[in-house]
Scaffold this motif. Structure first.
Motif, short mmCIF file in Angstrom:
data_model
loop_
_atom_site.label_atom_id
_atom_site.label_comp_id
_atom_site.label_asym_id
_atom_site.label_seq_id
_atom_site.Cartn_x
_atom_site.Cartn_y
_atom_site.Cartn_z
N LEU A 1 70.60 17.99 36.46
CA LEU A 1 71.60 17.74 37.50
C LEU A 1 72.87 18.55 37.26
CD1 LEU A 1 71.16 13.88 37.87
CD2 LEU A 1 70.58 15.60 39.60
N GLU A 2 73.31 18.62 36.01
CA GLU A 2 74.49 19.42 35.68
C GLU A 2 74.31 20.87 36.13
OE1 GLU A 2 77.41 18.77 34.38
OE2 GLU A 2 77.30 16.95 33.17
N ASN A 3 73.14 21.43 35.81
CA ASN A 3 72.89 22.82 36.15
C ASN A 3 72.83 23.04 37.66
OD1 ASN A 3 72.83 23.93 33.55
ND2 ASN A 3 70.69 23.39 33.25
N LEU A 4 72.20 22.12 38.38
CA LEU A 4 72.09 22.28 39.83
C LEU A 4 73.44 22.10 40.52
CD1 LEU A 4 68.70 20.50 40.58
CD2 LEU A 4 69.14 22.92 40.16
N VAL A 5 74.22 21.13 40.08
CA VAL A 5 75.54 20.92 40.67
C VAL A 5 76.46 22.10 40.35
CG1 VAL A 5 77.62 19.50 40.58
CG2 VAL A 5 75.39 18.43 40.81
N ASP A 6 76.42 22.57 39.11
CA ASP A 6 77.23 23.74 38.74
C ASP A 6 76.85 24.94 39.62
OD1 ASP A 6 78.63 22.43 36.82
OD2 ASP A 6 77.53 23.27 35.13
N ASN A 7 75.55 25.11 39.84
CA ASN A 7 75.08 26.21 40.67
C ASN A 7 75.61 26.07 42.11
OD1 ASN A 7 73.05 28.57 40.62
ND2 ASN A 7 72.42 27.43 42.44
N GLY A 8 75.56 24.84 42.64
CA GLY A 8 76.03 24.61 43.99
C GLY A 8 77.52 24.85 44.14
N LEU A 9 78.30 24.47 43.13
CA LEU A 9 79.75 24.70 43.18
C LEU A 9 80.07 26.18 43.01
CD1 LEU A 9 80.96 21.69 41.00
CD2 LEU A 9 81.14 21.92 43.49
N LYS A 10 79.30 26.86 42.19
CA LYS A 10 79.55 28.27 41.93
C LYS A 10 79.27 29.14 43.15
CE LYS A 10 78.17 29.61 37.94
NZ LYS A 10 77.26 30.01 36.85
N TYR A 11 78.18 28.81 43.86
CA TYR A 11 77.77 29.63 45.01
C TYR A 11 78.01 28.91 46.34
CZ TYR A 11 75.54 32.31 41.32
OH TYR A 11 75.31 33.04 40.18
N GLY A 12 78.90 27.91 46.31
CA GLY A 12 79.14 27.11 47.50
C GLY A 12 80.19 27.63 48.44
N GLY B 1 70.77 28.53 33.92
CA GLY B 1 70.76 27.18 34.47
C GLY B 1 69.53 26.82 35.26
N LEU B 2 69.14 27.64 36.23
CA LEU B 2 67.99 27.30 37.08
C LEU B 2 66.69 27.39 36.31
CD1 LEU B 2 68.91 28.99 40.49
CD2 LEU B 2 69.12 26.59 39.82
N SER B 3 66.58 28.38 35.41
CA SER B 3 65.37 28.48 34.59
C SER B 3 65.20 27.25 33.71
CB SER B 3 65.45 29.75 33.72
OG SER B 3 64.38 29.80 32.81
N ILE B 4 66.27 26.83 33.06
CA ILE B 4 66.23 25.63 32.23
C ILE B 4 65.89 24.41 33.07
CG2 ILE B 4 67.70 24.03 30.94
CD1 ILE B 4 69.10 26.48 29.77
N ALA B 5 66.52 24.28 34.23
CA ALA B 5 66.30 23.10 35.07
C ALA B 5 64.84 22.98 35.47
CB ALA B 5 67.18 23.18 36.32
N ARG B 6 64.22 24.07 35.89
CA ARG B 6 62.82 23.98 36.31
C ARG B 6 61.91 23.68 35.12
NH1 ARG B 6 59.42 28.76 39.22
NH2 ARG B 6 59.74 29.70 37.17
N ASN B 7 62.16 24.33 33.98
CA ASN B 7 61.31 24.07 32.81
C ASN B 7 61.43 22.64 32.32
OD1 ASN B 7 59.79 26.53 31.89
ND2 ASN B 7 61.81 27.44 32.07
N LEU B 8 62.64 22.07 32.38
CA LEU B 8 62.80 20.67 31.97
C LEU B 8 62.09 19.74 32.94
CD1 LEU B 8 66.51 20.52 30.74
CD2 LEU B 8 64.41 20.72 29.38
N CYS B 9 62.18 20.03 34.24
CA CYS B 9 61.47 19.20 35.21
C CYS B 9 59.97 19.22 34.93
CB CYS B 9 61.74 19.70 36.64
SG CYS B 9 63.38 19.32 37.26
N ARG B 10 59.44 20.37 34.62
CA ARG B 10 58.00 20.47 34.34
C ARG B 10 57.62 19.77 33.05
NH1 ARG B 10 56.67 26.65 36.54
NH2 ARG B 10 56.84 26.08 38.76
#
Length: 204
Positions: free
Chosen positions: A95-106, A163-172
Motif C-alpha cells: 500500500l505504501e508503494n502504491l500510494v507513493d506512486n499515485g502521489l508522485k504521478y498524480g 516500488g511497483l516491482s516490489i508490490a507485485r512480487n509481494l502480492c504474489r
C-alpha cells in the motif's frame, strides 16, 4: 530558540515526513534484496481488512504535511467485515508503494483513493489516482525494477524505481497478484491488489 515559534510545528512535521520517507526507501531496498535472494519471508494470517486499511490511511494522512486530504477511502466505503489471508506487514508495504506512486504521478493536485470489493474468493483493493496515467500497451513494463516514469515536465521522478516491482512480487508471495489499468495518458491509473478472501473468523 532560533526557530520562530510559529514555524516549529511545520518544520517538525517536515522532519518527521523526511524520516518516514527515508525509512520506507530503506525498507524497499532490503525487501528487494530479500526477494532477489529468495530470503524474503511471509507470515500469512487471517485478519479483518478494514481496520488495517483505516489505520494505514490515518497514518498516511498524518505524514502528508499540509495536505492530509490527498489520501482517502472512497465515499460510501462502509465496514465490510471482509476477512483476508495475507501478511499484514507486507500488505502495508504494498500500500505504501502504491500510494507513493499515485502521489508522485498524480499531477499538480494529487488525490489517491482506496476502495475495496469482493469477487468470489478474491478481495480487490483498488488504489486510484487521476494523474498522468500510462499507455495500456506499457502496462507490463511498469513492473520492471528500476523503471521510473517521466513527470508532466519531462523530468524523471525521484525514487528507486523499485516500488511497483516490489508490490507485485509481494502480492504474489501472498498468493495474490497486482494489476494495473489506465485508459491512456492523462486519464489517471488504478492499481488493484488481489488477495485471497477467508471465511474464517478472527483467531481468539
Amino acid at each position: 530558540g532560533r526557530v520562530p515559534e510559529g514555524d516549529r510545528d511545520h518544520l517538525l512535521a517536515l522532519g518527521l515526513k523526511s524520516s518516514h520517507d527515508l525509512e520506507h526507501r530503506i525498507e524497499n531496498v532490503l525487501i528487494a534484496g530479500g526477494l532477489k535472494t529468495g530470503r524474503q519471508k511471509t507470515h500469512i494470517t487471517t485478519f479483518a481488512l478494514d481496520p488495517v486499511l483505516n489505520a494505514f490511511v490515518d497514518h498516511r494522512r498524518r505524514t502528508l504535511t499540509g495536505r492530509p486530504d490527498d489520501v482517502r477511502m472512497a465515499e460510501g466505503e462502509a465496514d465490510s467485515g471482509l476477512m483476508i489471508r495475507a501478511d499484514s506487514d507486507l500488505l502495508r508495504v504494498v500500500l505504501e508503494n502504491l500510494v507513493d506512486n499515485g502521489l508522485k504521478y498524480g499531477g499538480d493536485e494529487p488525490l489517491v483513493e482506496l476502495s475495496v470489493k469482493r469477487e468470489d474468493d478474491t478481495v480487490h483493493i483498488a488504489v486510484r489516482d487521476w494523474g498522468i496515467g500510462f499507455e495500456p500497451s506499457t502496462r507490463g513494463a511498469l513492473f520492471s525494477p528500476y523503471r521510473r516514469e517521466l513527470g508532466r515536465t519531462g523530468g524523471v521522478q525521484h525514487g528507486t524505481g523499485l516500488g511497483l516491482s516490489i508490490a507485485r512480487n509481494l502480492c504474489r508471495k501472498m498468493k495474490g497478484d497486482l494489476r494495473a489499468h489506465s485508459d491512456g495518458p492523462d486519464t489517471g491509473a488504478t492499481f488493484t491488489i488481489l488477495l485471497p478472501h477467508s471465511s474464517e473468523g478472527l483467531a481468539s
